[in-house]
Scaffold this active site. Structure first.
Site, short mmCIF file in Angstrom:
data_model
loop_
_atom_site.label_atom_id
_atom_site.label_comp_id
_atom_site.label_asym_id
_atom_site.label_seq_id
_atom_site.Cartn_x
_atom_site.Cartn_y
_atom_site.Cartn_z
N SER A 79 -6.00 5.57 -4.29
CA SER A 79 -5.98 4.84 -5.56
C SER A 79 -7.27 4.11 -5.93
O SER A 79 -7.47 3.81 -7.10
CB SER A 79 -4.77 3.92 -5.63
OG SER A 79 -4.87 2.85 -4.75
N THR A 124 -2.02 6.40 0.61
CA THR A 124 -1.85 6.53 2.07
C THR A 124 -0.56 7.27 2.41
O THR A 124 -0.51 8.02 3.39
CB THR A 124 -1.85 5.12 2.70
OG1 THR A 124 -3.14 4.56 2.50
CG2 THR A 124 -1.57 5.16 4.19
N THR A 135 -1.83 1.96 -2.41
CA THR A 135 -1.55 0.53 -2.55
C THR A 135 -2.72 -0.24 -3.15
O THR A 135 -2.53 -1.32 -3.70
CB THR A 135 -1.20 -0.08 -1.18
OG1 THR A 135 -2.25 0.24 -0.26
CG2 THR A 135 0.12 0.46 -0.66
N ASP A 136 -3.93 0.31 -3.05
CA ASP A 136 -5.12 -0.48 -3.43
C ASP A 136 -5.11 -0.88 -4.90
O ASP A 136 -5.49 -2.01 -5.23
CB ASP A 136 -6.40 0.31 -3.12
CG ASP A 136 -6.70 0.37 -1.63
OD1 ASP A 136 -5.86 -0.04 -0.81
OD2 ASP A 136 -7.80 0.85 -1.27
N1 ASP Z 1 -4.85 1.89 1.37
C1 ASP Z 1 -4.49 2.64 0.26
C2 ASP Z 1 -3.03 3.06 0.27
O1 ASP Z 1 -2.25 2.38 0.82
C3 ASP Z 1 -5.34 3.72 -0.13
C4 ASP Z 1 -5.01 3.98 -1.56
O2 ASP Z 1 -4.81 3.02 -2.30
O3 ASP Z 1 -4.90 5.13 -1.93
O4 ASP Z 1 -2.60 4.02 -0.27
#
Ligand code: ASP
Length: 336
Positions: A53, A12, A86-87
């Protein structure tokens, strides 16, 4: 001046509007340009990939691991920041931590709000992560997010949207960042680091299967039939399932498959208390309990064990080693 290398992987923090939703498409220099730099830091960017991710593969994660080691081969580098979605951040961070044998910190960060959002958290998270990478030593791989510093081991994404996205539900923060200062509150416990594995021709398949009321073992067996070399059983409670799962676990382990036993409960250790399909029987059937490590990191421990050796007994030894500090992570060595 400290020299920090930022390895950019997407997420993100690198995501922009694509017409129907957000997705990562910015490169590392664009991500870096969003953040203020601590005055005593110079930054070099390694633009590794730009993906969200959930799309990461084991090949991506091993490329990241190898890149970290290549960067640390330069003694002039003071630390590393990895920008990451973050995922699955908890998975990549733990993989790097299991193989990290360097005093210098590798600090993972990201954002919950996309690049360019007026109230975005990415720039501050990146600034903080640079400070942590510069000021800390000997703590292994860290997650720096929303002013908090966490050990990679045991830390998971606990919020889908809120800014303080990470925590160890069975432990405590490692430290905090505020007013330009990094405060370390405790020392993480980490097992002996593993050697960085060679990139194998065929990467091992490691699946996860979750237990629930009315579940049978069909999906567990399907994973083994699909060629899984490891399976993480995400059980209920303190690590319980059914007699049918016990049978399926025994068959799998007899075929040389590594089975790790974790739980879908957010906090607390897997513990052998119940029989008639409970953790007592699953462990007797060959499943390895994962302490307080949750599914994503349990899977990484299995993967690391499979990559470390082709020998079943050695794989299990490495798996137990990789899991060993998990149970102790709630007991700080040092309080300050
Ligand atoms: N929600 C996720 C992020 O915070 C999407 C990901 O993991 O790329 O990056």
């Amino acid at each position: 001046m400290g020299r920090i290398v930022v390895i950019s992987t997407g997420g993100t923090i690198a995501s922009r509007w694509q017409g129907s939703g957000f997705a990562a498409d910015a490169d590392g220099n664009e991500v870096m340009a969003t953040a203020p730099l601590p005055e005593d830091v110079t930054v070099e960017v390694v633009d590794l990939f730009s993906v969200n991710s959930p799309r990461l593969t084991t090949a991506h994660q091993l490329t990241l691991l190898r890149t970290v080691h290549e960067v640390l081969a330069d003694p002039g580098v003071d630390g590393i920041v990895v920008t990451h979605g973050t995922d699955t951040l908890e998975e990549s961070a733990f993989l790097v931590d299991l193989h990290h044998h360097d005093e210098r910190s590798v600090v993972f960060t990201g954002a919950q709000l996309p690049m360019g959002a007026e109230d975005g958290d990415g720039p501050a998270n990146l600034y903080d992560a640079l400070l942590v990478a510069l000021r800390t030593r000997g703590l292994g791989v860290l997650v720096s997010f929303a002013g908090q510093v966490h050990a990679a081991r045991g830390t998971i994404k606990t919020q889908t949207l809120a800014a303080d996205a990470f925590a160890d539900p069975s432990g405590e923060w490692l430290g905090k960042i505020g007013f330009g200062k990094v405060t370390v509150l405790r020392q993480p416990r980490r097992p002996q680091p593993l050697a960085v594995p060679a990139m194998p021709e065929a990467l091992p398949r490691v699946d996860m299967v979750m237990h629930h009321a009315d579940a049978d073992a069909l999906l567990f067996r399907a994973a083994v039939d699909a060629g899984a070399r490891g399976v993480v059983l995400v059980a209920t409670g303190a690590g319980n399932a059914t007699p049918e799962f016990v049978e399926a676990v025994a068959e799998a382990t007899a075929r040389g498959v590594l089975v790790a036993l974790t739980t879908r409960v957010p906090a607390g250790p897997v513990t052998e208390i119940y029989t008639h399909g409970g953790a007592v029987d699953l462990v007797a059937a060959g499943a390895v309990p994962t302490g307080t490590l949750r599914a994503g990191q349990a899977r990484i421990a299995v993967l690391a064990a499979l990559l470390a050796s082709g020998e079943r007994a050695e794989q299990e030894r490495v798996l137990r080693l990789a899991l060993s500090a998990g149970a102790a992570a709630t007991k700080p060595l040092v309080d300050a």
